[in-house]
Write a protein that holds these residues in place. Structure first.
Motif, PDB file in Angstrom:
ATOM      1  N   ASP A   1      -0.142  -5.952   0.735  1.00  0.00           N
ATOM      2  CA  ASP A   1      -1.230  -5.033   0.411  1.00  0.00           C
ATOM      3  C   ASP A   1      -2.471  -5.356   1.234  1.00  0.00           C
ATOM      4  OD1 ASP A   1      -0.107  -3.520  -2.030  1.00  0.00           O
ATOM      5  OD2 ASP A   1       0.262  -5.621  -2.517  1.00  0.00           O
ATOM      6  N   TYR A   2      -2.652  -6.646   1.513  1.00  0.00           N
ATOM      7  CA  TYR A   2      -3.857  -7.075   2.221  1.00  0.00           C
ATOM      8  C   TYR A   2      -3.539  -8.165   3.243  1.00  0.00           C
ATOM      9  CZ  TYR A   2      -6.394  -4.475  -1.275  1.00  0.00           C
ATOM     10  OH  TYR A   2      -6.854  -3.461  -2.066  1.00  0.00           O
ATOM     11  N   ILE A   3      -4.338  -8.185   4.311  1.00  0.00           N
ATOM     12  CA  ILE A   3      -4.296  -9.274   5.290  1.00  0.00           C
ATOM     13  C   ILE A   3      -5.645  -9.979   5.230  1.00  0.00           C
ATOM     14  CG2 ILE A   3      -4.149  -9.836   7.749  1.00  0.00           C
ATOM     15  CD1 ILE A   3      -2.383  -7.272   7.997  1.00  0.00           C
ATOM     16  N   VAL A   4      -5.594 -11.269   4.919  1.00  0.00           N
ATOM     17  CA  VAL A   4      -6.834 -12.029   4.730  1.00  0.00           C
ATOM     18  C   VAL A   4      -7.061 -12.944   5.931  1.00  0.00           C
ATOM     19  CG1 VAL A   4      -8.053 -13.653   3.234  1.00  0.00           C
ATOM     20  CG2 VAL A   4      -6.462 -11.986   2.232  1.00  0.00           C
ATOM     21  N   LEU A   5      -8.185 -12.720   6.634  1.00  0.00           N
ATOM     22  CA  LEU A   5      -8.540 -13.587   7.750  1.00  0.00           C
ATOM     23  C   LEU A   5      -9.388 -14.740   7.199  1.00  0.00           C
ATOM     24  CD1 LEU A   5      -9.437 -10.887  10.447  1.00  0.00           C
ATOM     25  CD2 LEU A   5      -7.198 -11.746   9.733  1.00  0.00           C
ATOM     26  N   ALA A   6      -8.696 -15.863   6.934  1.00  0.00           N
ATOM     27  CA  ALA A   6      -9.344 -16.992   6.259  1.00  0.00           C
ATOM     28  C   ALA A   6      -9.804 -17.987   7.318  1.00  0.00           C
ATOM     29  CB  ALA A   6      -8.371 -17.628   5.273  1.00  0.00           C
ATOM     30  N   LYS A   7     -10.831 -17.600   8.055  1.00  0.00           N
ATOM     31  CA  LYS A   7     -11.326 -18.334   9.219  1.00  0.00           C
ATOM     32  C   LYS A   7     -10.344 -18.206  10.387  1.00  0.00           C
ATOM     33  CE  LYS A   7     -14.583 -20.594   9.179  1.00  0.00           C
ATOM     34  NZ  LYS A   7     -15.924 -20.136   9.640  1.00  0.00           N
ATOM     35  N   PHE A   8      -9.939 -16.966  10.652  1.00  0.00           N
ATOM     36  CA  PHE A   8      -9.164 -16.657  11.858  1.00  0.00           C
ATOM     37  C   PHE A   8     -10.187 -16.328  12.941  1.00  0.00           C
ATOM     38  CE2 PHE A   8      -6.922 -13.586  14.618  1.00  0.00           C
ATOM     39  CZ  PHE A   8      -5.879 -14.399  15.038  1.00  0.00           C
ATOM     40  N   MET A   9     -10.265 -17.192  13.966  1.00  0.00           N
ATOM     41  CA  MET A   9     -11.392 -17.160  14.882  1.00  0.00           C
ATOM     42  C   MET A   9     -11.097 -16.424  16.191  1.00  0.00           C
ATOM     43  SD  MET A   9     -13.313 -18.650  12.779  1.00  0.00           S
ATOM     44  CE  MET A   9     -14.844 -19.131  13.592  1.00  0.00           C
TER      45      MET A   9
ATOM     46  N   ARG B   1      -4.080  -0.257  12.321  1.00  0.00           N
ATOM     47  CA  ARG B   1      -2.813  -0.118  11.594  1.00  0.00           C
ATOM     48  C   ARG B   1      -2.955  -0.484  10.115  1.00  0.00           C
ATOM     49  NH1 ARG B   1       2.214  -0.942  14.611  1.00  0.00           N
ATOM     50  NH2 ARG B   1       1.781  -0.581  16.820  1.00  0.00           N
ATOM     51  N   PHE B   2      -4.031  -1.170   9.773  1.00  0.00           N
ATOM     52  CA  PHE B   2      -4.195  -1.657   8.395  1.00  0.00           C
ATOM     53  C   PHE B   2      -5.550  -1.224   7.838  1.00  0.00           C
ATOM     54  CE2 PHE B   2      -1.704  -4.697  10.897  1.00  0.00           C
ATOM     55  CZ  PHE B   2      -0.497  -4.657  10.226  1.00  0.00           C
ATOM     56  N   PRO B   3      -5.750   0.073   7.711  1.00  0.00           N
ATOM     57  CA  PRO B   3      -7.075   0.534   7.296  1.00  0.00           C
ATOM     58  C   PRO B   3      -7.415   0.049   5.880  1.00  0.00           C
ATOM     59  CG  PRO B   3      -5.499   2.339   7.250  1.00  0.00           C
ATOM     60  CD  PRO B   3      -4.786   1.171   7.858  1.00  0.00           C
ATOM     61  N   ASN B   4      -8.613  -0.508   5.730  1.00  0.00           N
ATOM     62  CA  ASN B   4      -9.092  -0.994   4.421  1.00  0.00           C
ATOM     63  C   ASN B   4      -8.203  -2.085   3.848  1.00  0.00           C
ATOM     64  OD1 ASN B   4     -10.934   1.029   4.787  1.00  0.00           O
ATOM     65  ND2 ASN B   4     -10.012   2.423   3.299  1.00  0.00           N
ATOM     66  N   GLN B   5      -7.480  -2.763   4.715  1.00  0.00           N
ATOM     67  CA  GLN B   5      -6.568  -3.790   4.212  1.00  0.00           C
ATOM     68  C   GLN B   5      -6.866  -5.179   4.772  1.00  0.00           C
ATOM     69  OE1 GLN B   5      -2.780  -1.570   5.267  1.00  0.00           O
ATOM     70  NE2 GLN B   5      -2.233  -2.419   3.265  1.00  0.00           N
ATOM     71  N   VAL B   6      -7.679  -5.229   5.813  1.00  0.00           N
ATOM     72  CA  VAL B   6      -7.958  -6.531   6.437  1.00  0.00           C
ATOM     73  C   VAL B   6      -9.319  -7.033   5.960  1.00  0.00           C
ATOM     74  CG1 VAL B   6      -8.114  -7.821   8.593  1.00  0.00           C
ATOM     75  CG2 VAL B   6      -6.654  -5.771   8.462  1.00  0.00           C
ATOM     76  N   ILE B   7      -9.338  -8.224   5.378  1.00  0.00           N
ATOM     77  CA  ILE B   7     -10.559  -8.820   4.826  1.00  0.00           C
ATOM     78  C   ILE B   7     -10.886 -10.080   5.616  1.00  0.00           C
ATOM     79  CG2 ILE B   7     -11.554  -9.947   2.786  1.00  0.00           C
ATOM     80  CD1 ILE B   7      -9.478  -8.154   1.180  1.00  0.00           C
TER      81      ILE B   7
ATOM     82  N   ILE C   1     -28.543 -20.485   4.952  1.00  0.00           N
ATOM     83  CA  ILE C   1     -27.285 -20.244   5.648  1.00  0.00           C
ATOM     84  C   ILE C   1     -26.458 -19.304   4.789  1.00  0.00           C
ATOM     85  CG2 ILE C   1     -25.177 -21.286   6.524  1.00  0.00           C
ATOM     86  CD1 ILE C   1     -26.651 -23.948   6.538  1.00  0.00           C
ATOM     87  N   GLY C   2     -25.847 -18.320   5.411  1.00  0.00           N
ATOM     88  CA  GLY C   2     -25.121 -17.344   4.625  1.00  0.00           C
ATOM     89  C   GLY C   2     -23.665 -17.235   5.013  1.00  0.00           C
ATOM     90  N   ALA C   3     -22.922 -16.509   4.203  1.00  0.00           N
ATOM     91  CA  ALA C   3     -21.548 -16.154   4.525  1.00  0.00           C
ATOM     92  C   ALA C   3     -21.307 -14.748   3.987  1.00  0.00           C
ATOM     93  CB  ALA C   3     -20.563 -17.136   3.912  1.00  0.00           C
ATOM     94  N   THR C   4     -20.466 -14.006   4.676  1.00  0.00           N
ATOM     95  CA  THR C   4     -20.232 -12.602   4.357  1.00  0.00           C
ATOM     96  C   THR C   4     -18.735 -12.309   4.373  1.00  0.00           C
ATOM     97  OG1 THR C   4     -22.307 -12.004   5.467  1.00  0.00           O
ATOM     98  CG2 THR C   4     -20.722 -10.219   5.066  1.00  0.00           C
ATOM     99  N   ALA C   5     -18.204 -11.786   3.277  1.00  0.00           N
ATOM    100  CA  ALA C   5     -16.822 -11.305   3.264  1.00  0.00           C
ATOM    101  C   ALA C   5     -16.861  -9.795   3.437  1.00  0.00           C
ATOM    102  CB  ALA C   5     -16.137 -11.675   1.956  1.00  0.00           C
ATOM    103  N   HIS C   6     -16.060  -9.285   4.357  1.00  0.00           N
ATOM    104  CA  HIS C   6     -16.115  -7.851   4.641  1.00  0.00           C
ATOM    105  C   HIS C   6     -14.760  -7.328   5.088  1.00  0.00           C
ATOM    106  CE1 HIS C   6     -16.103  -8.342   9.125  1.00  0.00           C
ATOM    107  NE2 HIS C   6     -16.548  -9.544   8.787  1.00  0.00           N
ATOM    108  N   PHE C   7     -14.581  -6.036   4.933  1.00  0.00           N
ATOM    109  CA  PHE C   7     -13.402  -5.394   5.500  1.00  0.00           C
ATOM    110  C   PHE C   7     -13.570  -5.311   7.010  1.00  0.00           C
ATOM    111  CE2 PHE C   7     -13.143  -3.705   1.145  1.00  0.00           C
ATOM    112  CZ  PHE C   7     -11.820  -4.009   0.863  1.00  0.00           C
ATOM    113  N   VAL C   8     -12.462  -5.432   7.718  1.00  0.00           N
ATOM    114  CA  VAL C   8     -12.512  -5.407   9.179  1.00  0.00           C
ATOM    115  C   VAL C   8     -12.256  -3.989   9.671  1.00  0.00           C
ATOM    116  CG1 VAL C   8     -11.480  -6.301  11.299  1.00  0.00           C
ATOM    117  CG2 VAL C   8     -11.750  -7.783   9.293  1.00  0.00           C
ATOM    118  N   THR C   9     -13.141  -3.534  10.552  1.00  0.00           N
ATOM    119  CA  THR C   9     -12.954  -2.244  11.209  1.00  0.00           C
ATOM    120  C   THR C   9     -12.962  -2.473  12.711  1.00  0.00           C
ATOM    121  OG1 THR C   9     -15.334  -1.905  11.185  1.00  0.00           O
ATOM    122  CG2 THR C   9     -14.092  -0.980   9.345  1.00  0.00           C
ATOM    123  N   ASP C  10     -12.900  -1.379  13.438  1.00  0.00           N
ATOM    124  CA  ASP C  10     -12.883  -1.472  14.903  1.00  0.00           C
ATOM    125  C   ASP C  10     -14.073  -2.244  15.446  1.00  0.00           C
ATOM    126  OD1 ASP C  10     -10.779   0.113  14.606  1.00  0.00           O
ATOM    127  OD2 ASP C  10     -11.476   1.741  15.903  1.00  0.00           O
TER     128      ASP C  10
END
Lengths: 274, 274, 274, 274
Positions: A155-163, A173-179, A206-215
């Motif tokens: 259902d989701y692809i999680v980029l957990a510090k994928f650099m 290919r994964f609209p609204n599915q990559v975090i 210092i901040g951190a932001t979780a977001h959906f990935v778009t183009d």
């Protein structure tokens, strides 16, 4: 049972929906709604007791609501997630621990990393790890990754510090599915090396932001953000260290919200019905 | 227009209420509700566009809802408040400034102080100040205060660092109307000298609590709380100084919520529909 | 190299200490000091470059400082910790992950639990787990635990959600060495079931407190505290869930400070030289 | 008595300084120092008891320290500040209240505004207000302002929501003396309309930044920053409203630090020795 509704706004929507549920003898345990006036959109998340026939309830709601409404009754109660990482362990380990103790809200299918150092922690939690180097042949790497993903429900692809930066073709290919978890308070310090940028600028938070990935790099809908204090005594590497704690916490919170069907996407923003 | 409802819970309440409003052609701009399962109580705050005949709407809602329901349509849009103080200026000045610029959400009728040093700041803002010494003859003092209060319309009495304990008899005349700011994170450090207590205990956070006043000292329903960090370098007097900032902020927030009809009282707790 | 000093205060201490270090050609990288005026105590933590002969430096500092001074040059650079748990995994897993990736600042020797459910996560990280039931025969249990502890080197014993009360006799064997995480903002809600207490009181913030354990339950020196927001919608069980996040974070912070030789104990308070 | 030192770093500086003070029989009450390794700069703030001959102490310290050292003994104990505003009252009123009750740490000499609506609040606090329109003839306006400023002693110029951009020529006359409150978490949302920008981006936190003003818009050294939570329900105007609370608090904190001689400027960053 959870019901999630997103549609164009209209007078009387709440009355219609709650009326239908009352007719079905469903007791509303919690109800959150939001209307985005600018976009004229209506968002609602309901928890009701009892388990009616999901399919017919979904149809009945569809008939009641404006054309184009998105209605989901009992959206996949056990989400499935694929995690992508590079070298840092902190977000991944947090996800693996929660997954192991069944408190993540999703089940981790596999982990894909462009280094090998995180294979061991995955093995310890019996989660398949795939190594896909990402240095020179990005296209090839992405195609390998697509191959791996295709083997798993997700259902989701999680980029957990994928650099690494994924190509627009991949992301689309994964609209609204990559975090993704970005290690800054976006939109400050988008792009590479945010802690170095933050250090150079002399920020006091210092901040951190979780977001959906778009183009567009680091421009997708924001799900959650948080900060911690920094001061002049922080080196860039102290900022990295302190930042890890907040990255872990923010990604965990964002995943909790998403996996619990609390996050709606409306253009480039999220509505989070906590 | 704001509508506030508090009643025993029942299946279909939301449908009934929103149905009635749709019939009246009132568009719901925002709706917050909460059900306290333990107490079987339902709470709702609605903002609707347009101004119907308030009285008949209130009656219609009453007829619709369970017996004993409290319904208020357009609860006094301009609240009136009386402020009581001792010597410290910070909460009072914040209230006077907001009052002066019409952002308090209530209008300050007068200030009653048991010292004279805050008369000047009241005079500068054209707010009547009454000096009622409180040292030896508490009964007499309270009776003077009651006399002053009786001369003004008032929805709320705000204890903005009023450092004397009011008698149960006094408090019981103003049920759910007296709001206090206590300079600790209640229930820690109730009673006198909370900063001294906090210092002795070596806490790492300093708190402030805004709450409704009941017969039992520092035990009334909590409206808002907040904290700031302290450390070993704080003397008791540093804690007092730092605490003032947070006291001002917490009381301001609590008053904003109360004056905006967002706070419901249910036994010894509040429901704050933000 | 780290130097830690605790002694009675005296004019010129900083000059003496920094003079000696300058003579030894040691460059001070960071220096934090604190004077507790009430107790007339002086605390200092220094980081210096280069590695001189530790033993003679310690002696030289001792000779320079007031009688009874505690001086530690290079206090055990790799601390050793024993962890005690009951049923909840969140603090333990966080410690095991950091230990595994060598970012804990101490090495976990073994885990002792009064239930068996956490044996598995320990096994996954190759950490010995000992099951010591604690229900009926507390004395016997404590004696078993003492036996296990005696088999391992240890600087600290970490109660990572160990939900039994240890006897004063047990605790007194490990002065200033036992660290506990309490699931409330102490001194509010000491003792059992703090979330239930917090729920009943209707607080708007949930806290957690890491502290050294002394004879008196929940009364030892506080190392770190933090809070998160709660509201009327939180059930007691929501508070437990939200509290776990903050418990993990606060214990992690406290351990980082302690293991990094930043925490001094002075009577019932800590001095934390961050 | 406060002593402030800023100079190039060197081995043994702390020993030299504390040695000199010990010789002079000055007892150090508090000492904070920081070394910026990248810039090789040393910063120190001392509080000592007793009042020696300031002038000769300053000279003695100068002789002891590296060439170019900045040493200030008892830097103007009562700072003088000029405040500039546009239309919003919140920061100004907070400053006027603290000034009135002698807790600002500086005395406000006068207020200059490019609208007239804040003249009244100044009059109520007996502070001179000057109206200088700023619409069309910026050069003329700045020259009027310079005229007004020249009539008053001043250590700092505080832009308390002054919403016009001052020319580089103007700013360069007051190096390290102009303090601004920017209504965003810089560097995010620099320039005009930050809340509108924040709203469009869908951020989950709203920030405020107090900074020294330099030639480059919103790029000067940051003194203090803070944030509050926002969510999808915030309109741009809700963000403005919520932002005001944090702007007031952040500016107050920054001024407290600056007026208390705790802020050093090093290139484009500050060192804040709290």
């Amino acid at each position: 049972m959870i019901i999630v509704i997103q549609c164009t706004d209209q007078v009387g929507l709440v009355a219609k929906i709650s009326g239908l549920l009352a007719n079905e003898n469903l007791n509303i345990v919690s109800m959150h709604e939001h209307v985005d006036k600018g976009e004229n959109m209506f968002f609602m998340r309901l928890e009701v007791t009892d388990q009616p026939d999901d399919v017919s309830l979904e149809q009945k709601l569809q008939q009641l609501l404006p054309k184009g409404a998105i209605v989901r009754v009992n959206p996949s109660p056990e989400k499935k997630a694929i995690v992508m990482v590079t070298k840092e362990y902190h977000c991944l380990a947090d996800i693996l621990v929660r997954n192991h103790f069944k408190t993540l809200g999703a089940s981790v299918q596999c982990v894909i990393g462009n280094y090998t150092n995180l294979a061991d922690i995955c093995r310890r939690f019996d989660i398949p790890f795939y190594h896909v180097p990402f240095e020179n042949f990005k296209e090839e790497a992405e195609s390998s990754i697509l191959g791996i993903i295709s083997r798993y429900e997700h259902d989701y692809i999680v980029l957990a510090k994928f650099m690494r930066v994924l190509s627009p073709g991949f992301v689309s290919r994964f609209p609204n599915q990559v975090i993704n978890i970005h290690h800054s308070f976006l939109p400050a310090f988008a792009g590479a090396n945010p802690y170095r940028q933050a250090y150079e600028r002399g920020v006091k938070l210092i901040g951190a932001t979780a977001h959906f990935v778009t183009d567009e790099l680091d421009e997708g809908p924001i799900i959650a953000q948080q900060i911690i204090s920094a001061d002049h005594s922080f080196t860039a590497s102290d900022m990295v260290k302190a930042g890890k704690e907040i990255e872990t916490a923010v990604l965990a919170k964002a995943l909790r919200m998403v996996f619990d069907d609390r996050v709606f996407i409306c253009k480039n923003k999220t509505v989070v019905l906590e």
